[in-house]
Write an enzyme that holds these catalytic residues in place. Sequence first.
Site, short mmCIF file in Angstrom:
data_model
loop_
_atom_site.label_atom_id
_atom_site.label_comp_id
_atom_site.label_asym_id
_atom_site.label_seq_id
_atom_site.Cartn_x
_atom_site.Cartn_y
_atom_site.Cartn_z
N LYS A 186 0.72 -0.91 -0.16
CA LYS A 186 -0.09 0.13 0.10
C LYS A 186 0.78 1.28 0.10
O LYS A 186 1.83 1.25 0.81
CB LYS A 186 -0.98 -0.01 1.22
N ASP A 193 -4.66 0.14 8.37
CA ASP A 193 -4.58 -0.18 6.94
C ASP A 193 -5.29 -1.29 6.41
O ASP A 193 -5.46 -1.56 5.43
CB ASP A 193 -3.06 -0.04 6.57
#
Length: 297
Positions: free
Chosen positions: A13, A143
């Site tokens: 990410k 996340d």
Amino acid sequence: MKTDSYSALAPAKVNLFLHVGPVQANGRHKLDSLVMFAGEEAADRLDVMISDDLSMTITGPGMTNPDYIGPIHDNLVLRAARALQAETGTTKGAAFTLDKHLPIAAGIGGGSADAAAALRLLTDLWGTDPAAARKVAPELGGDVPVALQGHAALMQGEGERVRRAPGLPRVPALLVNPNLACPTGPIFRAYDEAGGGAAFREFGAVPPFERVWDLVHWLREQRNDLQAPAIAAVPEIAGVLDTLQALPDAQLTRMSGSGATCFALFETGDAARRAEAQLSAARPDWWIRATMLGDAV
């Protein structure tokens, strides 16, 4: 067709910007971040098969420092599996094999990506309601919800609010980590001690952009609020950013997440790959990957 084994990528990410609010009473922070995901060049791989209990084996170059990864029983993959078991009431088990390629404590959500992949795989393997995975994701880390969705998105709240950001181009990028860990906790504490977050505001939406250049131009007006405290803790990050900025055709350089992975954005994939070859020759001791950012593959 239902099978008794599944496999998935768990891509890095990348926080193209990261705005952080002041610390709250629960010790967490409100966030506003545009997130995209790398391709298979920068990803872990997770395999799972049906089993009577929960277990995991970790392989791959990411295991060069197994002590830092920590006890396997506390790995986010198994924590995700236990959370999904508790939420659904299933008594089924799973045997995982994690092929670890992403660096640890690197600001690119490697552990969260692994946990999200585990939730997706177990939803298929166990035949559970996908809503159960979405429900347990926030408790596993800020996340995990955005990694579970897997789309370019605004990550807001404490990470639990994920707002898809459509209309964005795929972005050629070079991801670089100097193989130095930068644990999240101390970086947030330093940010808090400096009085960070007073001017925090959330975006209502990300404007659509047809061209990479237009998106890059907009991103230049944003920032990563954790970059300064991360550089104070790991000064080598500043050198990585300087090195990326000096690369031919680099359009924007910034740190991702809480560090120490940094990125450079390019207009073309060829430019990113040329930069990868140049930098890999100069710094063979760094983790370097050219990739395309966008939705998860």
